[in-house]
Design a protein around this motif. Structure first.
Motif, PDB file in Angstrom:
ATOM      1  N   TYR A 182       6.452  86.210 120.747  1.00 36.87           N
ATOM      2  CA  TYR A 182       7.946  86.857 121.029  1.00 36.87           C
ATOM      3  C   TYR A 182       8.182  85.781 122.206  1.00 36.87           C
ATOM      4  N   GLY A 183       9.722  86.057 122.434  1.00 36.82           N
ATOM      5  CA  GLY A 183      10.251  85.230 123.653  1.00 36.82           C
ATOM      6  C   GLY A 183      10.190  83.621 123.174  1.00 36.82           C
ATOM      7  N   GLU A 184       9.883  82.755 123.819  1.00 38.13           N
ATOM      8  CA  GLU A 184       9.808  81.564 123.477  1.00 38.13           C
ATOM      9  C   GLU A 184       8.418  81.124 123.257  1.00 38.13           C
ATOM     10  N   LEU A 185       7.635  82.008 123.080  1.00 42.50           N
ATOM     11  CA  LEU A 185       6.117  81.628 123.122  1.00 42.50           C
ATOM     12  C   LEU A 185       5.521  80.856 122.054  1.00 42.50           C
ATOM     13  N   HIS A 186       6.350  80.373 120.916  1.00 41.55           N
ATOM     14  CA  HIS A 186       5.946  79.542 120.063  1.00 41.55           C
ATOM     15  C   HIS A 186       5.242  78.228 120.752  1.00 41.55           C
ATOM     16  N   ARG A 187       5.931  77.921 122.098  1.00 42.49           N
ATOM     17  CA  ARG A 187       5.429  76.776 122.309  1.00 42.49           C
ATOM     18  C   ARG A 187       4.027  76.702 123.141  1.00 42.49           C
ATOM     19  N   PHE A 188       3.662  77.908 123.028  1.00 40.88           N
ATOM     20  CA  PHE A 188       2.487  78.176 123.948  1.00 40.88           C
ATOM     21  C   PHE A 188       0.997  78.824 122.956  1.00 40.88           C
ATOM     22  N   ILE A 189       1.366  78.703 121.601  1.00 41.18           N
ATOM     23  CA  ILE A 189       0.463  79.047 120.948  1.00 41.18           C
ATOM     24  C   ILE A 189      -0.958  78.442 121.048  1.00 41.18           C
ATOM     25  N   PRO A 190      -1.152  77.265 121.398  1.00 48.29           N
ATOM     26  CA  PRO A 190      -2.584  76.907 121.735  1.00 48.29           C
ATOM     27  C   PRO A 190      -3.280  77.425 122.704  1.00 48.29           C
ATOM     28  N   ALA A 191      -2.365  77.714 123.855  1.00 47.43           N
ATOM     29  CA  ALA A 191      -2.810  78.446 125.188  1.00 47.43           C
ATOM     30  C   ALA A 191      -3.022  79.755 124.941  1.00 47.43           C
ATOM     31  N   LEU A 192      -2.214  80.317 124.089  1.00 48.58           N
ATOM     32  CA  LEU A 192      -2.590  81.967 123.720  1.00 48.58           C
ATOM     33  C   LEU A 192      -3.596  81.911 122.918  1.00 48.58           C
ATOM     34  N   ILE A 193      -3.968  81.029 121.916  1.00 52.15           N
ATOM     35  CA  ILE A 193      -5.005  81.159 120.925  1.00 52.15           C
ATOM     36  C   ILE A 193      -6.365  80.714 121.593  1.00 52.15           C
ATOM     37  N   SER A 194      -6.266  80.088 122.761  1.00 49.00           N
ATOM     38  CA  SER A 194      -7.516  79.455 123.501  1.00 49.00           C
ATOM     39  C   SER A 194      -8.311  80.655 124.006  1.00 49.00           C
ATOM     40  N   ARG A 195      -7.463  81.905 124.444  1.00 52.76           N
ATOM     41  CA  ARG A 195      -8.295  82.987 124.890  1.00 52.76           C
ATOM     42  C   ARG A 195      -9.358  83.488 123.800  1.00 52.76           C
ATOM     43  N   THR A 196      -9.008  83.366 122.651  1.00 53.01           N
ATOM     44  CA  THR A 196      -9.868  83.779 121.703  1.00 53.01           C
ATOM     45  C   THR A 196     -11.069  82.849 121.160  1.00 53.01           C
ATOM     46  N   GLY A 197     -11.246  81.571 121.859  1.00 52.89           N
ATOM     47  CA  GLY A 197     -11.969  80.772 121.658  1.00 52.89           C
ATOM     48  C   GLY A 197     -11.965  79.845 120.525  1.00 52.89           C
ATOM     49  N   PHE A 198     -10.873  79.917 119.802  1.00 51.70           N
ATOM     50  CA  PHE A 198     -10.703  78.846 118.751  1.00 51.70           C
ATOM     51  C   PHE A 198     -10.617  77.440 118.954  1.00 51.70           C
ATOM     52  N   ARG A 199     -10.883  76.512 118.141  1.00 46.45           N
ATOM     53  CA  ARG A 199     -11.378  75.152 118.563  1.00 46.45           C
ATOM     54  C   ARG A 199      -9.846  74.291 118.456  1.00 46.45           C
ATOM     55  N   ILE A 200      -9.413  73.586 119.440  1.00 47.01           N
ATOM     56  CA  ILE A 200      -8.178  72.748 119.277  1.00 47.01           C
ATOM     57  C   ILE A 200      -8.253  71.485 119.497  1.00 47.01           C
ATOM     58  N   THR A 201      -7.456  70.806 118.785  1.00 46.84           N
ATOM     59  CA  THR A 201      -7.389  69.368 118.985  1.00 46.84           C
ATOM     60  C   THR A 201      -5.848  68.741 118.638  1.00 46.84           C
ATOM     61  N   GLU A 202      -5.714  67.544 118.794  1.00 47.01           N
ATOM     62  CA  GLU A 202      -4.417  67.032 118.802  1.00 47.01           C
ATOM     63  C   GLU A 202      -4.603  65.664 117.900  1.00 47.01           C
ATOM     64  N   ILE A 203      -3.554  65.126 117.096  1.00 44.85           N
ATOM     65  CA  ILE A 203      -3.482  63.962 116.835  1.00 44.85           C
ATOM     66  C   ILE A 203      -2.099  63.380 116.927  1.00 44.85           C
ATOM     67  N   PRO A 204      -1.635  61.942 117.130  1.00 43.76           N
ATOM     68  CA  PRO A 204      -0.357  61.796 117.136  1.00 43.76           C
ATOM     69  C   PRO A 204       0.313  61.744 115.922  1.00 43.76           C
ATOM     70  N   ILE A 205       1.770  62.127 116.235  1.00 41.69           N
ATOM     71  CA  ILE A 205       2.509  62.130 115.021  1.00 41.69           C
ATOM     72  C   ILE A 205       3.780  61.309 115.653  1.00 41.69           C
ATOM     73  N   ARG A 206       4.536  60.875 114.162  1.00 40.25           N
ATOM     74  CA  ARG A 206       5.904  60.255 114.479  1.00 40.25           C
ATOM     75  C   ARG A 206       6.884  61.049 115.027  1.00 40.25           C
ATOM     76  N   ASN A 207       7.688  60.495 115.956  1.00 41.70           N
ATOM     77  CA  ASN A 207       8.772  61.222 116.733  1.00 41.70           C
ATOM     78  C   ASN A 207      10.025  60.365 116.145  1.00 41.70           C
ATOM     79  N   VAL A 208      10.798  61.198 115.581  1.00 40.60           N
ATOM     80  CA  VAL A 208      12.284  60.244 115.184  1.00 40.60           C
ATOM     81  C   VAL A 208      13.399  61.246 115.816  1.00 40.60           C
ATOM     82  N   VAL A 209      14.382  60.413 115.929  1.00 42.29           N
ATOM     83  CA  VAL A 209      15.700  61.107 116.298  1.00 42.29           C
ATOM     84  C   VAL A 209      16.296  61.885 115.452  1.00 42.29           C
ATOM     85  N   ARG A 210      16.957  62.990 115.784  1.00 36.00           N
ATOM     86  CA  ARG A 210      17.627  63.792 114.591  1.00 36.00           C
ATOM     87  C   ARG A 210      18.743  63.030 114.191  1.00 36.00           C
ATOM     88  N   GLN A 211      18.835  63.075 112.902  1.00 30.87           N
ATOM     89  CA  GLN A 211      19.752  62.277 112.269  1.00 30.87           C
ATOM     90  C   GLN A 211      21.103  63.209 112.121  1.00 30.87           C
TER      91      GLN A 211
END
Ligand code: UDP
Ligand code: MG
Length: 334
Positions: A182-211
């Motif tokens: 809820y709210g703007e919480l989609h940005r915090f999904i990893p933080a919210l889910i971390s409570r439950t003990g799921f395993r989280i990692t990251e990989i680099p992705i491309r970032n392009v300008v909006r055309q």
């Protein structure tokens, strides 16, 4: 038997890709083509869940067009513009894949990064988050606030990833289904889910300008993210025991008030202090005590609120106008 397996495969795809669209008429068709190309190349079953977040341009029409052509496409049309978080949640609720991928619909996320997300997930993680390692956004308005927010999030949540802000992520179904946004919480999904003990990692992705089309956010996002940051910290640490948080503050205040009151009382009775000289201190002592009691009361209220929070986890933050699905008898008017 074979029939059953076949049937199951049709109704339960391995991968669901969830994309929210709000006035993205110029980006949809190309994104769809690129998604299709990448996903077809994987040789795994998939579904595309496109959420129309109350768009006012031709988004709805273009989506329906794609829906008619492709059996793997499902559209969730919301009644009005509910915002990215709600749109994503609506998509997650409809998704049935083992693996659920979320991404933006403005072509800022490249479908070509999906295979890498999947490979990482299969190494045994529950969430693989995209990391815009080389960001192209505006330095002052986007990168700077986001740098601060990411640092804070990393510190507050203890989740060691760099980029909380991007929605380009792959989840195991259980992980994403364990939160309600809820709210703007989609940005915090990893933080919210971390409570439950799921395993989280990251990989680099491309970032392009909006055309095409334009960003749906201005500077107001900074304020909203700040408040959500506080909420998230609170949820992570205290949602199941708010009295511990408020109660402690309350005790400190009330304790201070009591101490000052005690000193004044001793002064009055044993050392003949005058009341007149101590009016300020008396007020301070009573204020602190009242404040302390208030905090404890707030904590008790928060306890009740959090009970309700846990009990009503199924409350929806969006309203669906119509679902276009090839699996149901006919499209559902809701
Ligand atoms: N979006 C949405 N509802 C909204 C705002 C945005 O569904 O109210 C979608 C938008 O169409 C895009 C994604 O969320 O697919 C990200 O939005 P945007 O590109 O504006 O965000 P930015 O990249 O600027 O952070
Ligand atoms: Mg964007």
């Amino acid at each position: 038997m074979d029939m059953n397996i076949e049937e199951k495969r049709i109704t339960e795809p391995e991968i669901s890709v969830v994309v929210p669209f709000y006035n993205e008429e110029d980006n949809i068709e190309e994104l769809y083509q690129r998604l299709k190309e990448v996903l077809d190349g994987l040789g795994r079953s998939y579904e595309l869940i496109f959420v129309d977040d109350g768009s006012r341009d031709r988004t709805s029409e273009i989506l329906q067009n794609i829906f008619k052509r492709d059996k793997r496409v499902k559209i969730v049309a919301l009644r009005r513009n509910f915002g990215q978080t709600a749109a994503l949640q609506a998509g997650f609720d409809e998704a049935r894949g083992e693996i659920i991928i979320s991404m933006d619909g403005d072509l800022q996320h490249d479908p070509a990064d999906i295979p890498a997300l999947l490979t990482k997930l299969e190494e045994g993680y529950d969430i693989v988050s995209g990391w815009r390692k080389r960001r192209v956004d505006n330095l002052i308005f986007r990168r700077l606030p986001s740098w601060v927010a990411n640092r804070l999030m990393r510190w507050l949540s203890g989740v060691p990833i760099h980029d909380f802000g991007t929605t380009f992520k792959a989840y195991r179904r259980e992980a994403i289904k364990s939160v309600q946004l809820y709210g703007e919480l989609h940005r915090f999904i990893p933080a919210l889910i971390s409570r439950t003990g799921f395993r989280i990692t990251e990989i680099p992705i491309r970032n392009v300008v909006r055309q095409k089309g334009r960003s749906k956010y201005g500077l107001g996002r900074v304020r909203r993210v700040l408040f959500d940051l506080i909420t998230v910290k609170f949820i992570i640490s205290f949602i199941d025991r708010p009295l511990q948080f408020f109660g402690l503050i309350g005790l400190i205040f009330a304790g201070l008030g009591f101490l000052i009151g005690l000193i004044i009382a001793i002064g009055f009775y044993f050392f003949g202090w005058s009341v007149k000289d101590n009016v300020g201190n008396l007020i301070l002592a009573s204020l602190l005590t009242i404040l302390g009691v208030q905090f404890v009361m707030t904590g008790l209220l928060a306890e009740i609120v959090s009970r309700i929070y846990f009990a009503t986890h199924r409350v929806k933050i969006y309203s669906i106008k119509k679902i276009y699905s090839h699996e149901r008898e006919e499209t559902q008017e809701l």
